[in-house]
Structure formats: C-alpha cells, structure tokens
Design a protein around this motif. Structure first.
Motif, PDB file in Angstrom:
ATOM      1  N   SER A 106       0.812  -1.209   0.000  1.00 58.80           N
ATOM      2  CA  SER A 106       0.000   0.000   0.000  1.00 58.80           C
ATOM      3  C   SER A 106       0.848   1.263   0.000  1.00 58.80           C
ATOM      4  O   SER A 106       2.008   1.259   0.420  1.00 58.80           O
ATOM      5  CB  SER A 106      -0.945   0.021   1.201  1.00 58.80           C
ATOM      6  OG  SER A 106      -0.222  -0.013   2.415  1.00 58.80           O
ATOM      7  N   THR A 107       0.248   2.356  -0.447  1.00 63.38           N
ATOM      8  CA  THR A 107       0.879   3.661  -0.427  1.00 63.38           C
ATOM      9  C   THR A 107      -0.195   4.707  -0.136  1.00 63.38           C
ATOM     10  O   THR A 107      -1.362   4.512  -0.468  1.00 63.38           O
ATOM     11  CB  THR A 107       1.599   3.953  -1.757  1.00 63.38           C
ATOM     12  OG1 THR A 107       2.294   5.201  -1.669  1.00 63.38           O
ATOM     13  CG2 THR A 107       0.611   4.008  -2.918  1.00 63.38           C
ATOM     14  N   TYR A 108       0.208   5.830   0.485  1.00 67.69           N
ATOM     15  CA  TYR A 108      -0.729   6.854   0.927  1.00 67.69           C
ATOM     16  C   TYR A 108      -0.257   8.240   0.543  1.00 67.69           C
ATOM     17  O   TYR A 108       0.949   8.494   0.419  1.00 67.69           O
ATOM     18  CB  TYR A 108      -0.903   6.815   2.447  1.00 67.69           C
ATOM     19  CG  TYR A 108      -1.509   5.550   2.977  1.00 67.69           C
ATOM     20  CD1 TYR A 108      -2.886   5.439   3.142  1.00 67.69           C
ATOM     21  CD2 TYR A 108      -0.716   4.464   3.311  1.00 67.69           C
ATOM     22  CE1 TYR A 108      -3.447   4.270   3.633  1.00 67.69           C
ATOM     23  CE2 TYR A 108      -1.268   3.292   3.801  1.00 67.69           C
ATOM     24  CZ  TYR A 108      -2.634   3.202   3.958  1.00 67.69           C
ATOM     25  OH  TYR A 108      -3.194   2.045   4.447  1.00 67.69           O
ATOM     26  N   THR A 145       0.302  11.170   2.289  1.00 66.69           N
ATOM     27  CA  THR A 145       0.426  11.550   3.685  1.00 66.69           C
ATOM     28  C   THR A 145       0.054  13.007   3.938  1.00 66.69           C
ATOM     29  O   THR A 145      -0.302  13.367   5.059  1.00 66.69           O
ATOM     30  CB  THR A 145       1.843  11.287   4.209  1.00 66.69           C
ATOM     31  OG1 THR A 145       2.799  11.957   3.385  1.00 66.69           O
ATOM     32  CG2 THR A 145       2.144   9.798   4.200  1.00 66.69           C
ATOM     33  N   ASP A 201       0.201   6.330  -7.816  1.00 66.42           N
ATOM     34  CA  ASP A 201      -0.519   7.456  -7.235  1.00 66.42           C
ATOM     35  C   ASP A 201      -0.940   8.461  -8.302  1.00 66.42           C
ATOM     36  O   ASP A 201      -1.384   9.559  -7.972  1.00 66.42           O
ATOM     37  CB  ASP A 201       0.316   8.147  -6.149  1.00 66.42           C
ATOM     38  CG  ASP A 201       1.639   8.685  -6.663  1.00 66.42           C
ATOM     39  OD1 ASP A 201       2.360   9.328  -5.863  1.00 66.42           O
ATOM     40  OD2 ASP A 201       1.976   8.468  -7.833  1.00 66.42           O
TER      41      ASP A 201
END
Length: 122
Positions: free
Chosen positions: A57-59, A61, A104
């Motif tokens: 996963s990646t966010y 931030t 993203d």
C-alpha cells in the motif's frame, strides 16, 4: 474488463469514522491494483491511497496523515478505505479505481467507480 461499485459514503460529524467499500468484478479484477481518489467542490482530483493485488500500500500523507487505512479482500474482490478522525476538509466525492500497477497517478488507472459522497460536518 473491470467494473467497480462503491458504497459506504454518507454524512458524519467531525471526528467520526466511515469505511468505504469498492466491489470489483471482471475476468482480471483480482490482479489489479486499486486506488482511492477524492474530489472536493472546486478542487482537482486528489490521490488518497492505493494497494496492489498482493497488499502493498501507499498513501498521500499530506492529505491523510495516518488517519486512513486502505485494505483489500481478494477473496471478495473488494477494497476498503477506513477513514478515522474525519475533518470537514475530507468532504469530497470519493472514487475507487483499478490499475495494472500500483500508482498514485490518476492517469495510470483505467477503470473508475461512480463515486460516493462523503460529507463531514463541523
């Protein structure tokens, strides 16, 4: 090839929580990375979080700051976005999307859900 159906949006008070769901269908749905994006009135579409088919996963931030968690259940072909400590600035239409690879960038996503509205009142 991939169809996405979202649910879970609604009206909540600031500080509350919601869990968004996105059910995927199609011959190769399980093998796609899944992402969440949001778009507030008068603003551009913003990346929130994404998860690969094996769970990496990646966010974003800057917008999430540890409050949101993305997960998926491959057996159900469903991705979730758990949203805690909601703020009025989280108000937006939230979209799930499917891509061949974790990204993203919205241009990497080939399939999009219809969107679900999240409204956070103060």
């Amino acid at each position: 090839q991939v169809q996405l159906v979202e649910s879970g949006g609604g009206l909540v008070q600031a500080g509350g929580s919601l869990r968004l769901s996105c059910a995927a269908s199609g011959r190769t749905a399980r093998r796609h990375a899944m992402g969440w994006f949001r778009q507030a009135p008068g603003k551009e579409r913003e990346f929130v979080a994404a998860i690969s088919w094996i769970g990496i996963s990646t966010y974003n931030t800057d917008s999430v700051k540890g409050r949101f968690t993305i997960s998926r259940d491959n057996a159900k072909n469903t991705v979730y976005l758990q949203m805690n400590s909601l703020k009025p600035e989280d108000t937006a239409v939230y979209y799930c999307a499917a891509a061949l690879n974790l990204s993203d960038h919205p241009q990497s996503y080939d399939y999009w859900g219809q969107g679900t509205l999240v409204t956070v009142s103060s």
